[in-house]
Design a protein around this motif. Structure first.
Motif, PDB file in Angstrom:
ATOM      1  N   ILE A  74       8.536  20.194   3.290  1.00 17.17           N
ATOM      2  CA  ILE A  74       9.280  20.301   2.065  1.00 17.17           C
ATOM      3  C   ILE A  74       8.879  19.281   1.390  1.00 17.17           C
ATOM      4  N   GLN A  75       9.328  19.254  -0.083  1.00 20.09           N
ATOM      5  CA  GLN A  75       8.866  18.496  -1.102  1.00 20.09           C
ATOM      6  C   GLN A  75       8.933  16.837  -0.600  1.00 20.09           C
ATOM      7  N   GLU A  76      10.147  16.348  -0.011  1.00 21.47           N
ATOM      8  CA  GLU A  76      10.272  14.974   0.328  1.00 21.47           C
ATOM      9  C   GLU A  76       9.215  14.395   1.283  1.00 21.47           C
ATOM     10  N   ASP A  77       8.902  15.542   2.226  1.00 22.94           N
ATOM     11  CA  ASP A  77       7.803  15.032   3.279  1.00 22.94           C
ATOM     12  C   ASP A  77       6.424  15.194   2.697  1.00 22.94           C
ATOM     13  N   ILE A  78       6.314  15.829   1.706  1.00 23.69           N
ATOM     14  CA  ILE A  78       4.902  16.009   0.896  1.00 23.69           C
ATOM     15  C   ILE A  78       4.769  14.440   0.319  1.00 23.69           C
ATOM     16  N   GLU A  79       5.989  14.122  -0.276  1.00 17.59           N
ATOM     17  CA  GLU A  79       5.810  13.088  -0.865  1.00 17.59           C
ATOM     18  C   GLU A  79       5.798  11.656  -0.051  1.00 17.59           C
ATOM     19  N   LEU A  80       6.172  11.626   1.130  1.00 16.66           N
ATOM     20  CA  LEU A  80       5.963  10.930   2.226  1.00 16.66           C
ATOM     21  C   LEU A  80       4.694  10.925   2.766  1.00 16.66           C
ATOM     22  N   ALA A  81       3.802  12.028   2.896  1.00 16.72           N
ATOM     23  CA  ALA A  81       2.638  11.963   3.419  1.00 16.72           C
ATOM     24  C   ALA A  81       1.599  11.324   2.081  1.00 16.72           C
ATOM     25  N   GLU A  82       2.080  11.747   1.003  1.00 17.50           N
ATOM     26  CA  GLU A  82       1.185  11.034  -0.207  1.00 17.50           C
ATOM     27  C   GLU A  82       1.429   9.654  -0.234  1.00 17.50           C
ATOM     28  N   GLN A  83       2.419   9.193   0.021  1.00 11.71           N
ATOM     29  CA  GLN A  83       2.700   7.539   0.043  1.00 11.71           C
ATOM     30  C   GLN A  83       1.993   7.062   1.269  1.00 11.71           C
ATOM     31  N   MET A  84       1.875   7.766   2.405  1.00  8.28           N
ATOM     32  CA  MET A  84       1.167   7.006   3.507  1.00  8.28           C
ATOM     33  C   MET A  84      -0.547   7.115   3.047  1.00  8.28           C
ATOM     34  N   ILE A  85      -0.869   8.187   2.536  1.00  9.55           N
ATOM     35  CA  ILE A  85      -2.380   8.320   2.012  1.00  9.55           C
ATOM     36  C   ILE A  85      -2.708   7.020   1.026  1.00  9.55           C
ATOM     37  N   ASP A  86      -1.696   6.957   0.073  1.00  7.87           N
ATOM     38  CA  ASP A  86      -2.094   6.317  -1.089  1.00  7.87           C
ATOM     39  C   ASP A  86      -1.770   4.579  -0.553  1.00  7.87           C
ATOM     40  N   HIS A  87      -1.119   4.420   0.350  1.00 10.37           N
ATOM     41  CA  HIS A  87      -0.707   3.209   1.034  1.00 10.37           C
ATOM     42  C   HIS A  87      -1.866   2.615   1.598  1.00 10.37           C
ATOM     43  N   ILE A  88      -2.402   3.399   2.704  1.00 12.10           N
ATOM     44  CA  ILE A  88      -3.474   3.094   3.634  1.00 12.10           C
ATOM     45  C   ILE A  88      -4.767   3.060   2.832  1.00 12.10           C
ATOM     46  N   ASP A  89      -5.069   4.057   2.042  1.00 12.57           N
ATOM     47  CA  ASP A  89      -6.365   4.136   1.396  1.00 12.57           C
ATOM     48  C   ASP A  89      -6.511   2.864   0.442  1.00 12.57           C
ATOM     49  N   TYR A  90      -5.315   2.548  -0.365  1.00 14.31           N
ATOM     50  CA  TYR A  90      -5.442   1.384  -1.314  1.00 14.31           C
ATOM     51  C   TYR A  90      -5.631   0.021  -0.536  1.00 14.31           C
ATOM     52  N   SER A  91      -4.872   0.164   0.690  1.00  9.12           N
ATOM     53  CA  SER A  91      -5.258  -1.082   1.746  1.00  9.12           C
ATOM     54  C   SER A  91      -6.434  -1.412   2.020  1.00  9.12           C
ATOM     55  N   GLN A  92      -7.435  -0.372   2.183  1.00  6.22           N
ATOM     56  CA  GLN A  92      -8.498  -0.623   2.527  1.00  6.22           C
ATOM     57  C   GLN A  92      -9.405  -1.160   1.140  1.00  6.22           C
ATOM     58  N   GLU A  93      -9.045  -1.099  -0.002  1.00  2.55           N
ATOM     59  CA  GLU A  93      -9.928  -1.191  -1.281  1.00  2.55           C
ATOM     60  C   GLU A  93     -10.128  -2.876  -1.199  1.00  2.55           C
ATOM     61  N   GLU A  94     -11.430  -3.133  -1.623  1.00  2.00           N
ATOM     62  CA  GLU A  94     -11.998  -4.462  -1.586  1.00  2.00           C
ATOM     63  C   GLU A  94     -11.007  -5.030  -2.767  1.00  2.00           C
ATOM     64  N   ASN A  95     -10.664  -6.506  -2.433  1.00  2.00           N
ATOM     65  CA  ASN A  95     -10.075  -7.452  -3.527  1.00  2.00           C
ATOM     66  C   ASN A  95      -8.663  -7.090  -3.600  1.00  2.00           C
ATOM     67  N   GLN A  96      -8.109  -5.970  -2.921  1.00  2.00           N
ATOM     68  CA  GLN A  96      -6.643  -5.747  -3.200  1.00  2.00           C
ATOM     69  C   GLN A  96      -6.061  -6.932  -2.485  1.00  2.00           C
ATOM     70  N   THR A  97      -4.992  -7.151  -2.997  1.00  2.00           N
ATOM     71  CA  THR A  97      -4.169  -8.268  -2.288  1.00  2.00           C
ATOM     72  C   THR A  97      -2.698  -7.752  -2.025  1.00  2.00           C
ATOM     73  N   MET A  98      -2.543  -6.604  -2.595  1.00  2.00           N
ATOM     74  CA  MET A  98      -0.913  -6.055  -2.203  1.00  2.00           C
ATOM     75  C   MET A  98      -0.675  -5.895  -0.751  1.00  2.00           C
ATOM     76  N   TYR A  99      -1.626  -5.385  -0.060  1.00  2.00           N
ATOM     77  CA  TYR A  99      -1.307  -4.883   1.349  1.00  2.00           C
ATOM     78  C   TYR A  99      -2.128  -5.629   2.460  1.00  2.00           C
TER      79      TYR A  99
END
Ligand code: ZN
Length: 187
Positions: free
Chosen positions: A30-55
């Motif tokens: 359902i939509q809220e679980d799609i959003e949850l999946a997208e949040q997990m993807i965005d969070h972890i992928d971004y956490s692996q970016e060089e020079n990011q300090t958010m996560y």
């Protein structure tokens, strides 16, 4: 273009929700679980970016780490953007087989929900070398069976534990944290 990023809140010990069991979600999502999946993807992928300090950088996250008790986790193990080893959100996973052989990371494990200052988190975490998992693939939008080994199998078992309310620190022998049984493979 500047991307406006809303910081996700990661639940950490001693918050008790980390000790609760997650529940299966309806499929198709359902939509809220799609959003949850997208949040997990965005969070972890971004956490692996060089020079990011958010996560704190991570290779996986389970929904319970946002305080949401759903059987969903995301894994992104890669050797650079062009060399993806495993990347998917796994939904309603079930372990259907595992090897007798065990392995552990030679430097132990870490977890976004366990602060680096938390005591007794250093030591071998023994995992199955190979596991077979059935679940739904977010990217392929279908039921699948994955057989994973080595490092990816360790990450899977770490995330699968989260869905059961378990943490990697539960597996550490606090009396002999770095005792290596002769049949234990370390990587
Ligand atoms: Zn974790």
């Amino acid at each position: 273009m500047e991307v406006k990023r809303k910081k996700v809140h990661i639940v950490q010990l001693p918050q008790k929700v980390l000790r609760e069991k997650s529940k299966d979600v309806p499929w198709p999502l359902i939509q809220e679980d799609i959003e949850l999946a997208e949040q997990m993807i965005d969070h972890i992928d971004y956490s692996q970016e060089e020079n990011q300090t958010m996560y704190r950088p991570g290779v996986g996250v389970a929904a319970v780490q946002y305080g949401i008790l759903k059987n969903m986790f995301y894994v992104n193990v890669n050797e650079g953007k062009d060399k993806i080893i495993f990347r998917d959100v796994i939904i309603n996973p079930k372990v259907i087989a595992f090897s007798e052989e065990k392995l552990a990371l030679h430097h132990g494990e870490g977890c976004l929900s366990v602060k680096e200052s938390w005591p007794n988190q250093e030591g071998f975490v023994k995992r199955r070398k190979t596991i077979k998992v059935e679940g739904y693939s977010y990217f392929e939008k279908k039921k699948k069976i994955w057989t994973v080994s080595g490092y990816v199998a360790i990450v899977f078992q770490h995330e699968l534990d989260h869905l059961q309310g378990k943490l990697f620190i539960d597996h550490i022998d606090n009396k002999k944290p770095w005792f290596k049984e002769k049949n234990l493979i370390t990587i």
